[in-house]
Design an enzyme around this catalytic site. Structure first.
Site, PDB file in Angstrom:
ATOM      1  N   LYS A   1       1.513  -1.116   0.244  1.00 15.85           N
ATOM      2  CA  LYS A   1       0.097  -0.400   0.445  1.00 15.85           C
ATOM      3  C   LYS A   1       1.138   1.323  -0.332  1.00 15.85           C
ATOM      4  O   LYS A   1       0.638   2.276  -0.644  1.00 15.85           O
ATOM      5  CB  LYS A   1      -1.004  -0.129   1.266  1.00 15.85           C
ATOM      6  CG  LYS A   1      -2.302  -0.403   1.179  1.00 15.85           C
ATOM      7  CD  LYS A   1      -1.731  -2.541   0.205  1.00 15.85           C
ATOM      8  CE  LYS A   1      -2.577  -3.092   0.762  1.00 15.85           C
ATOM      9  NZ  LYS A   1      -2.256  -4.515   0.713  1.00 15.85           N
TER      10      LYS A   1
ATOM     11  N   ASP B   1      -6.229   1.702   2.535  1.00 19.13           N
ATOM     12  CA  ASP B   1      -6.204   2.217   3.075  1.00 19.13           C
ATOM     13  C   ASP B   1      -7.591   1.566   4.000  1.00 19.13           C
ATOM     14  O   ASP B   1      -8.665   1.058   3.722  1.00 19.13           O
ATOM     15  CB  ASP B   1      -5.856   3.855   3.618  1.00 19.13           C
ATOM     16  CG  ASP B   1      -7.057   4.687   3.031  1.00 19.13           C
ATOM     17  OD1 ASP B   1      -7.964   3.787   2.635  1.00 19.13           O
ATOM     18  OD2 ASP B   1      -6.871   6.037   3.436  1.00 19.13           O
TER      19      ASP B   1
END
Length: 329
Positions: free
Chosen positions: A196, A214
Site C-alpha cells: 500500500k 487504506d
C-alpha cells in the site's frame, strides 16, 4: 491521502458552492407542486411548512432510490455501478490529490511511512522540520536516532517510526544509490514499506497506477458491496478488476476523500451524500439533510484540509490549507 493505519509503522492502511451545484445536476430531483428543489435532489418543505425531518413520502422515495446493490446483482451491473460511483465522485472531488505534503519521491515515501496510526495532517505538520534537518536519504541515514525521535514525537510511535525511516534511508543509500526505486518489487524490500505504501509512492511520485487500500478505502468498498473481502491484498485485487488500470490512482483518491469527508466510519452523512442513490448502505448514517451537513469534515464542512501546501486547483475550488504545527484557531 489516506492510507492503512492498522499497524504502528510501515504498511499504511491516501463543499464549495460549485460542488453543490454539480451534485444538483447529477442527482434526479423529485418535483412537487408545494415544495422547492434543493441542491441534494430532495424536495424542501413549502414555505410555512414545518422544517426538520423529511416528509414521509419523500423519505420513502429516497429509501427506494438508495438501493444501489440489489440482491443478486450481476457482475456486469456491479461493474457499471462501481464505475458510475467513481465518475460521480470525480465530479464532486475534481481536485482530489494525495494529502501528504511532498516535493520528492523520498519525502513522499518517508511521509507515508510516518502516517501509520496518525493523520496526514499531523504528518504534514511534522515533516517540515524533519526534511529541513535531513533533506536527503544520506542525511537521514546518518542521523542521531534521539534527534529524529524528538522531531517525530508528535506523530506517535516515534521510536518505531524513527527506526523505520532511518532504516529505509540506509537501504536507499546502500542498495539504490540514494534514489527511491520506481518498481513495486524494489519498494516493498525497504524497511516499513508494504504494497500500500509502495502504491502511494508509485501512483503519486512516479505516475504508475496503483490502488491504495487504506482504512477508508476498505470501509467504503465494502459498504458499496464492491467486494466482501477483508484482506487488503484481496480487496486490491477485487476492486482493481472492476476498473481499467489507468483509473486506479485517481479512484483511490476519490474513495479516500469521500471516506474522510462524508462517508465516515461511525456517523456517515448519508443525507449529504451525492452518491446516495447508488449506495446499498444508505441509511446507516444520518439521513436528514440538515443534520447530515453538520457531520461534514474538511473543506466540505468549512474546515481546512490536510495539507499545509495543497495544489492550486484545490485552493481555486475553495479549499483551505491546514495550519502549521502549534498554530491556534
Amino acid at each position: 491521502m489516506v492510507v492503512r493505519r492498522d499497524s504502528a509503522v510501515g504498511e499504511q492502511g491516501p463543499g464549495s458552492g460549485s460542488e453543490t451545484a454539480k451534485a444538483a445536476k447529477r442527482v434526479p430531483v423529485k418535483k412537487t407542486t408545494t415544495g422547492k428543489k434543493t441542491a441534494a435532489g430532495r424536495t424542501a418543505p413549502a414555505e410555512g411548512a414545518a422544517s426538520g425531518e423529511p416528509a414521509p413520502a419523500e423519505g420513502a422515495a429516497r429509501a427506494r432510490t438508495a438501493g444501489g446493490a440489489p440482491r443478486g446483482e450481476s457482475r456486469t451491473a456491479l461493474v457499471r455501478r462501481a464505475r458510475r460511483i467513481n465518475r460521480e465522485l470525480a465530479e464532486v472531488y475534481p481536485y482530489a490529490h494525495p494529502e501528504l505534503d511532498f516535493d520528492s519521491p523520498f519525502q513522499l515515501l518517508v511521509a507515508t511511512v510516518l502516517s501509520a496510526q496518525t493523520t496526514d495532517l499531523r504528518v504534514n505538520q511534522t515533516t517540515p522540520a524533519l526534511f529541513a534537518r535531513y533533506p536527503t536519504p544520506e542525511d537521514l541515514a546518518a542521523a542521531d536516532p534521539e534527534e529524529v525521535e524528538g522531531i517525530l514525537r508528535p506523530c506517535g510511535f516515534f521510536r518505531a517510526k524513527t527506526r523505520s525511516v532511518i532504516g529505509l534511508s540506509k537501504a536507499l543509500v546502500e542498495e539504490f544509490g540514494g534514489e527511491v526505486p520506481g518498481r513495486l518489487e524494489d519498494l516493498v524490500k525497504l524497511p516499513g514499506v508494504g504494497r500500500k505504501t509502495a502504491f502511494v509512492v508509485l501512483g503519486n511520485a512516479f505516475g504508475r497506477p496503483g490502488i491504495t487500500v487504506d482504512t477508508h478505502f476498505q470501509r467504503l468498498v465494502r459498504r458499496w458491496r464492491w467486494t466482501d473481502e477483508t484482506d487488503p491484498d484481496k480487496i486490491e485485487a477485487a476492486v482493481g478488476a472492476l476498473f481499467p488500470k489507468s483509473d486506479w490512482t485517481d479512484l483511490s483518491h476519490h474513495v479516500i476523500w469521500h471516506g474522510r469527508r462524508i462517508c465516515h466510519a461511525r456517523k456517515p452523512a448519508c443525507g449529504a451524500c451525492p452518491i446516495a442513490p447508488l449506495c446499498p448502505a444508505y441509511g446507516e448514517g444520518e439521513t436528514d439533510p440538515e443534520k447530515a451537513k453538520k457531520l461534514l469534515k474538511y473543506e466540505k464542512g468549512g474546515f481546512p484540509g490536510q495539507r499545509l501546501r495543497p495544489p492550486q486547483a484545490y485552493l481555486d475550488a475553495g479549499g483551505r490549507p491546514a495550519p502549521p504545527l502549534g498554530a491556534t484557531g
